[in-house]
Design an enzyme around this catalytic site. Structure first.
Site, PDB file in Angstrom:
ATOM      1  N   MET A 112      11.262   5.775  -6.632  1.00  0.00           N
ATOM      2  CA  MET A 112      10.013   5.958  -5.870  1.00  0.00           C
ATOM      3  C   MET A 112       9.923   4.889  -4.795  1.00  0.00           C
ATOM      4  O   MET A 112      10.229   3.722  -5.041  1.00  0.00           O
ATOM      5  CB  MET A 112       8.810   5.885  -6.795  1.00  0.00           C
ATOM      6  CG  MET A 112       8.745   7.067  -7.705  1.00  0.00           C
ATOM      7  SD  MET A 112       7.170   7.134  -8.566  1.00  0.00           S
ATOM      8  CE  MET A 112       7.473   8.578  -9.572  1.00  0.00           C
ATOM      9  N   SER A 113       9.504   5.311  -3.608  1.00  0.00           N
ATOM     10  CA  SER A 113       9.378   4.382  -2.481  1.00  0.00           C
ATOM     11  C   SER A 113       8.375   4.960  -1.496  1.00  0.00           C
ATOM     12  O   SER A 113       8.320   6.184  -1.294  1.00  0.00           O
ATOM     13  CB  SER A 113      10.740   4.230  -1.796  1.00  0.00           C
ATOM     14  OG  SER A 113      10.577   3.679  -0.502  1.00  0.00           O
ATOM     15  N   SER A 114       7.599   4.074  -0.883  1.00  0.00           N
ATOM     16  CA  SER A 114       6.646   4.541   0.130  1.00  0.00           C
ATOM     17  C   SER A 114       7.373   5.231   1.276  1.00  0.00           C
ATOM     18  O   SER A 114       6.808   6.070   1.969  1.00  0.00           O
ATOM     19  CB  SER A 114       5.848   3.357   0.675  1.00  0.00           C
ATOM     20  OG  SER A 114       5.281   2.630  -0.385  1.00  0.00           O
ATOM     21  N   LEU A 128       0.504   3.645  -2.135  1.00  0.00           N
ATOM     22  CA  LEU A 128       0.903   3.421  -3.520  1.00  0.00           C
ATOM     23  C   LEU A 128       1.467   4.666  -4.188  1.00  0.00           C
ATOM     24  O   LEU A 128       1.020   5.786  -3.941  1.00  0.00           O
ATOM     25  CB  LEU A 128      -0.312   2.922  -4.319  1.00  0.00           C
ATOM     26  CG  LEU A 128      -0.908   1.611  -3.804  1.00  0.00           C
ATOM     27  CD1 LEU A 128      -2.102   1.208  -4.666  1.00  0.00           C
ATOM     28  CD2 LEU A 128       0.122   0.501  -3.764  1.00  0.00           C
ATOM     29  N   GLY A 162       0.815  -1.214   0.000  1.00  0.00           N
ATOM     30  CA  GLY A 162       0.000   0.000   0.000  1.00  0.00           C
ATOM     31  C   GLY A 162       0.849   1.265   0.000  1.00  0.00           C
ATOM     32  O   GLY A 162       2.031   1.230  -0.341  1.00  0.00           O
ATOM     33  N   GLY A 166       5.436   3.826  -9.006  1.00  0.00           N
ATOM     34  CA  GLY A 166       6.189   2.577  -9.204  1.00  0.00           C
ATOM     35  C   GLY A 166       5.256   1.384  -9.109  1.00  0.00           C
ATOM     36  O   GLY A 166       5.280   0.482  -9.953  1.00  0.00           O
ATOM     37  N   HIS A 167       4.409   1.368  -8.082  1.00  0.00           N
ATOM     38  CA  HIS A 167       3.429   0.284  -7.958  1.00  0.00           C
ATOM     39  C   HIS A 167       2.520   0.248  -9.192  1.00  0.00           C
ATOM     40  O   HIS A 167       2.192  -0.815  -9.709  1.00  0.00           O
ATOM     41  CB  HIS A 167       2.542   0.512  -6.726  1.00  0.00           C
ATOM     42  CG  HIS A 167       3.261   0.469  -5.413  1.00  0.00           C
ATOM     43  ND1 HIS A 167       3.400   1.575  -4.604  1.00  0.00           N
ATOM     44  CD2 HIS A 167       3.865  -0.547  -4.746  1.00  0.00           C
ATOM     45  CE1 HIS A 167       4.050   1.234  -3.503  1.00  0.00           C
ATOM     46  NE2 HIS A 167       4.349  -0.032  -3.560  1.00  0.00           N
TER      47      HIS A 167
HETATM   48  P1  AMP Z   1       6.095  -2.452  -1.520  1.00  0.00           P
HETATM   49  O1  AMP Z   1       4.729  -1.882  -1.433  1.00  0.00           O
HETATM   50  O2  AMP Z   1       7.180  -1.491  -1.175  1.00  0.00           O
HETATM   51  O3  AMP Z   1       6.225  -3.797  -0.855  1.00  0.00           O
HETATM   52  O4  AMP Z   1       6.333  -2.752  -3.072  1.00  0.00           O
HETATM   53  C1  AMP Z   1       5.445  -3.567  -3.798  1.00  0.00           C
HETATM   54  C2  AMP Z   1       6.064  -3.883  -5.147  1.00  0.00           C
HETATM   55  O5  AMP Z   1       6.299  -2.673  -5.859  1.00  0.00           O
HETATM   56  C3  AMP Z   1       7.425  -4.604  -5.028  1.00  0.00           C
HETATM   57  O6  AMP Z   1       7.509  -5.595  -6.034  1.00  0.00           O
HETATM   58  C4  AMP Z   1       8.390  -3.483  -5.272  1.00  0.00           C
HETATM   59  O7  AMP Z   1       9.633  -3.915  -5.789  1.00  0.00           O
HETATM   60  C5  AMP Z   1       7.639  -2.651  -6.304  1.00  0.00           C
HETATM   61  N1  AMP Z   1       8.148  -1.281  -6.327  1.00  0.00           N
HETATM   62  C6  AMP Z   1       8.356  -0.467  -5.256  1.00  0.00           C
HETATM   63  N2  AMP Z   1       8.888   0.710  -5.660  1.00  0.00           N
HETATM   64  C7  AMP Z   1       9.024   0.629  -7.005  1.00  0.00           C
HETATM   65  C8  AMP Z   1       9.515   1.523  -8.009  1.00  0.00           C
HETATM   66  N3  AMP Z   1       9.986   2.726  -7.706  1.00  0.00           N
HETATM   67  N4  AMP Z   1       9.500   1.098  -9.292  1.00  0.00           N
HETATM   68  C9  AMP Z   1       9.042  -0.137  -9.623  1.00  0.00           C
HETATM   69  N5  AMP Z   1       8.557  -1.017  -8.728  1.00  0.00           N
HETATM   70  C10 AMP Z   1       8.553  -0.642  -7.435  1.00  0.00           C
END
Ligand code: AMP
Length: 275
Positions: A181-183, A30, A28, A33-34
């Site tokens: 991008m990162s949460s 989001l 979540g 990237g997601h």
């Molecule tokens: P998370 O919500 O951080 O567990 O991420 C869920 C999925 O989204 C994982 O497969 C992550 O590798 C992918 N993800 C997270 N950040 C990015 C991003 N900036 N670009 C592409 N995929 C991403």
């Protein structure tokens, strides 16, 4: 978009939908990237299922589980607008009832980098991915390259345990200044945010040096010199793309991987060196 928070409901829903089913697991909060994972899944699959589950098992006791950003209403809107057909958003008790006692783990030889710094992290990640794959039974699993070690270990698990799923790893989506991008980026204050793209600059500098023939030590030094003085480096290394083991001489495909802390916020990044 259909909603499910129980295993029975998601299974009933999916039994009626055509295949191939693409699956995008997330925690979540989001960002684009997601949504890129969803876009890829839509391109390849007739049905797209997403999940939102902040997996307590993959957080260490001193990590950010309690304050991990949560935005369920907005997330749901974004997934529906992106064309997701079904959203599985279970409660922790659904995934881990009191009687829960079985885990999936990797050999200790794989406990490097994120595995070494975050003991138990991959045990939590692989356990939840295994459960989600068994619940959703997708044809294709979409994961981000940003979490490259997670993707490599998931591929290993899927092979070793004979999961009938194909894995597609989607390239990292970045902000305009290069920051992946990162949460967790929302934890950064203004100064840290300005310094954070230097992690991408550092892994990119290592790649550029290696590609122009530098020895590994020299390339890593170039990367460290590129990192902002505000950052505390956890690791910077070059690893084989399949095994995630460090390599001394460039033999693509490989990743340059890095992790650094900006204040209390820990960020990871990597770049790919193709064959
Ligand atoms: P998370 O919500 O951080 O567990 O991420 C869920 C999925 O989204 C994982 O497969 C992550 O590798 C992918 N993800 C997270 N950040 C990015 C991003 N900036 N670009 C592409 N995929 C991403």
């Amino acid at each position: 978009m259909q909603d499910a928070d129980s295993v029975a409901r998601v299974r009933a829903l999916l039994a009626e939908l055509p295949r191939p089913i693409g699956f995008v697991p997330t925690m979540g909060a989001l960002h684009d990237g997601h949504l890129e994972l969803v876009r890829r899944a839509r391109e390849r699959c007739r049905v797209v299922v997403a999940s939102i589950f902040v997996n307590p098992l993959q957080f260490g006791p001193n990590e950010d589980l309690a304050k991990y950003p949560r935005d369920p209403v907005h997330d749901r809107e974004r997934l529906a607008a992106a064309g997701v057909d079904a959203l599985f958003a279970p409660q922790p008790e659904t995934m881990y009832p009191g009687s829960f006692a079985t885990h999936v783990d990797v050999d200790s030889s794989n406990a490097r980098f994120e595995g070494a710094i975050r003991p138990g992290h991959f045990r939590g990640v692989l356990t939840v991915i295994a459960k989600l794959l068994n619940i959703v039974q997708p044809d294709v699993l979409f994961l981000g390259q940003k979490d490259a070690q997670q993707a490599v270990l998931t591929r290993k698990m899927a092979g070793d345990l004979n999961f009938a799923v194909e894995l597609e790893v989607v390239p990292t989506v970045r902000e305009r200044d290069g920051l992946a991008m990162s949460s967790r980026n929302r934890y950064l204050d203004e100064t840290q945010r300005a310094a954070a793209p230097s992690l991408y600059a550092a892994v990119s500098a290592v790649r550029a040096a290696l590609e122009s023939g530098a020895a590994k030590a020299e390339a890593l030094a170039a990367g460290r010199a590129t990192l902002s003085p505000l950052a505390t480096l956890d690791y910077l290394d070059v690893v084989d793309a399949a095994s995630f083991l460090p390599i001394e001489r460039l033999s693509p495909p490989a990743f340059v991987i890095g992790a650094a802390r900006f204040g209390t916020t820990r960020l990871i990044d990597n770049v790919w060196i193709p064959q």
